[in-house]
Design a protein around this motif. Structure first.
Motif, mmCIF file in Angstrom:
data_model
loop_
_atom_site.group_PDB
_atom_site.id
_atom_site.type_symbol
_atom_site.label_atom_id
_atom_site.label_comp_id
_atom_site.label_asym_id
_atom_site.label_seq_id
_atom_site.Cartn_x
_atom_site.Cartn_y
_atom_site.Cartn_z
ATOM 1 N N ASN A 115 -7.519 -68.455 -4.745
ATOM 2 C CA ASN A 115 -8.046 -69.692 -4.180
ATOM 3 C C ASN A 115 -9.400 -69.479 -3.516
ATOM 4 O OD1 ASN A 115 -5.877 -71.323 -4.990
ATOM 5 N ND2 ASN A 115 -4.691 -70.852 -3.158
ATOM 6 N N LEU A 116 -9.539 -68.362 -2.807
ATOM 7 C CA LEU A 116 -10.825 -68.059 -2.175
ATOM 8 C C LEU A 116 -11.901 -67.784 -3.219
ATOM 9 C CD1 LEU A 116 -9.507 -65.815 0.717
ATOM 10 C CD2 LEU A 116 -10.751 -67.977 1.017
ATOM 11 N N ALA A 117 -11.544 -67.024 -4.257
ATOM 12 C CA ALA A 117 -12.519 -66.715 -5.304
ATOM 13 C C ALA A 117 -13.032 -67.991 -5.953
ATOM 14 C CB ALA A 117 -11.892 -65.793 -6.343
ATOM 15 N N ALA A 118 -12.143 -68.925 -6.252
ATOM 16 C CA ALA A 118 -12.557 -70.177 -6.888
ATOM 17 C C ALA A 118 -13.405 -71.020 -5.946
ATOM 18 C CB ALA A 118 -11.320 -70.952 -7.335
ATOM 19 N N ALA A 119 -13.032 -71.089 -4.676
ATOM 20 C CA ALA A 119 -13.765 -71.922 -3.724
ATOM 21 C C ALA A 119 -15.135 -71.358 -3.389
ATOM 22 C CB ALA A 119 -12.943 -72.082 -2.446
ATOM 23 N N LEU A 120 -15.247 -70.025 -3.367
ATOM 24 C CA LEU A 120 -16.502 -69.384 -2.972
ATOM 25 C C LEU A 120 -17.459 -69.174 -4.135
ATOM 26 C CD1 LEU A 120 -14.969 -66.785 -0.519
ATOM 27 C CD2 LEU A 120 -16.598 -68.585 0.119
ATOM 28 N N MET A 168 -23.927 -67.167 13.672
ATOM 29 C CA MET A 168 -24.987 -67.170 12.661
ATOM 30 C C MET A 168 -24.623 -68.223 11.630
ATOM 31 S SD MET A 168 -24.171 -63.759 10.312
ATOM 32 C CE MET A 168 -24.260 -62.565 11.660
ATOM 33 N N ASP A 169 -25.558 -68.565 10.766
ATOM 34 C CA ASP A 169 -25.261 -69.487 9.669
ATOM 35 C C ASP A 169 -24.302 -68.804 8.701
ATOM 36 O OD1 ASP A 169 -27.034 -71.319 10.779
ATOM 37 O OD2 ASP A 169 -28.694 -70.749 9.466
ATOM 38 N N LEU A 170 -23.216 -69.485 8.369
ATOM 39 C CA LEU A 170 -22.136 -68.857 7.616
ATOM 40 C C LEU A 170 -21.711 -69.688 6.403
ATOM 41 C CD1 LEU A 170 -19.833 -67.922 10.644
ATOM 42 C CD2 LEU A 170 -21.287 -66.333 9.345
ATOM 43 N N VAL A 171 -21.161 -68.996 5.424
ATOM 44 C CA VAL A 171 -20.321 -69.608 4.403
ATOM 45 C C VAL A 171 -18.896 -69.207 4.733
ATOM 46 C CG1 VAL A 171 -19.678 -69.662 1.972
ATOM 47 C CG2 VAL A 171 -22.098 -69.607 2.621
ATOM 48 N N ILE A 172 -18.037 -70.198 4.890
ATOM 49 C CA ILE A 172 -16.647 -69.978 5.283
ATOM 50 C C ILE A 172 -15.733 -70.226 4.080
ATOM 51 C CG2 ILE A 172 -14.738 -70.834 6.712
ATOM 52 C CD1 ILE A 172 -16.765 -69.341 8.357
ATOM 53 N N GLY A 173 -14.769 -69.338 3.878
ATOM 54 C CA GLY A 173 -13.662 -69.583 2.967
ATOM 55 C C GLY A 173 -12.395 -69.737 3.783
ATOM 56 N N LEU A 174 -11.542 -70.704 3.423
ATOM 57 C CA LEU A 174 -10.358 -70.988 4.225
ATOM 58 C C LEU A 174 -9.230 -71.465 3.316
ATOM 59 C CD1 LEU A 174 -9.406 -71.109 7.244
ATOM 60 C CD2 LEU A 174 -10.091 -73.517 7.218
ATOM 61 N N THR A 175 -8.014 -70.985 3.553
ATOM 62 C CA THR A 175 -6.887 -71.346 2.700
ATOM 63 C C THR A 175 -5.705 -71.858 3.507
ATOM 64 O OG1 THR A 175 -5.705 -69.226 2.777
ATOM 65 C CG2 THR A 175 -7.494 -69.411 1.167
ATOM 66 N N ALA A 176 -4.774 -72.463 2.792
ATOM 67 C CA ALA A 176 -3.399 -72.645 3.238
ATOM 68 C C ALA A 176 -2.590 -71.643 2.427
ATOM 69 C CB ALA A 176 -2.923 -74.066 2.990
ATOM 70 N N CYS A 177 -2.105 -70.596 3.076
ATOM 71 C CA CYS A 177 -1.580 -69.409 2.413
ATOM 72 C C CYS A 177 -0.408 -69.718 1.479
ATOM 73 C CB CYS A 177 -1.161 -68.395 3.467
ATOM 74 S SG CYS A 177 -0.517 -66.847 2.781
ATOM 75 N N SER A 178 -0.298 -68.880 0.429
ATOM 76 C CA SER A 178 0.648 -69.103 -0.663
ATOM 77 C C SER A 178 1.815 -68.124 -0.696
ATOM 78 C CB SER A 178 -0.107 -69.003 -1.997
ATOM 79 O OG SER A 178 -1.207 -69.877 -2.040
#
Length: 204
Positions: A115-120, A168-178
């Motif tokens: 999920n993180l790989a797809a979102a990022l 700092m300026d960030l790119v965030i990845g966040l999930t609802a765990c599986s």
């Protein structure tokens, strides 16, 4: 009032978080883990680091007042409020391989890693750049004598949250765990809220 964003069960998202903004990760129903990643928005080679953070904090149990560091020893996020006090920064995001290893009788799932790989991906983050996540609400007690760890249901209750301020300026990845064990055997959504620095108070 700033509305909450909803991450459906067993899914993930990614978004930008500007320096000074606050991010609140909310467990709306209780006992649900959320994997969190952070990358420097201007240089994706700088990424959240479990090793640096635990080294500097000198504790496994990170909570209000602790900083989450990058692989370059720079503060990325500061925990400014936490109603739970038990999170994990040791275990890697669950994946197809996790399911094959721990849950061979269950249908495999791409898990938080997938999920993180797809979102990022739209932000330029390749799968091999995904590090150990900060696992909000994950309950991983460790035996002080043997070093043996367990994954138990979160102690978070409905409405509990953890709030961060970006340094700092960030790119965030966040999930609802599986992963079943991480979430007490059930899967629930995660909510999150972003407040801009103009409202939340900029980092000094």
């Amino acid at each position: 009032m700033i509305p909450d964003h909803i991450i459906p069960e067993r899914s993930g998202t990614a978004f930008r978080l500007a320096k000074g903004d606050t991010l609140t990760v909310i467990d709306p129903r209780g006992e649900q883990v959320a994997d969190l990643l952070a990358f420097n928005a201007h240089d994706l080679d700088e990424v959240i680091s479990s090793g640096r953070t635990l080294d500097y904090a000198e504790t496994l149990y990170l909570s209000t007042g602790h900083m989450l560091y990058s692989n370059r020893s720079q503060v990325m996020l500061e925990i400014i409020e936490d109603t739970v006090g038990r999170h994990d920064f040791l275990l890697t995001p669950c994946s197809y391989d996790t399911f094959h290893h721990f849950y061979p009788k269950l249908p495999p799932h791409r898990g938080c890693f997938g999920n993180l790989a797809a979102a990022l991906e739209p932000y330029g983050v390749a799968p091999d750049r995904i590090p150990v996540a900060f696992n909000c609400f994950m309950n991983v007690p460790i035996d002080g004598e043997t070093g043996k760890l367990k994954v138990l249901p979160p102690i978070s209750k409905a409405g509990d949250f953890i709030r961060f301020r970006a340094h700092m300026d960030l790119v965030i990845g966040l999930t609802a765990c599986s992963a079943p064990d991480s979430n007490g055997g059930t899967f629930k959504p995660i909510h999150y809220r972003v407040e801009q620095a103009a409202l939340a108070g900029a980092v000094a």
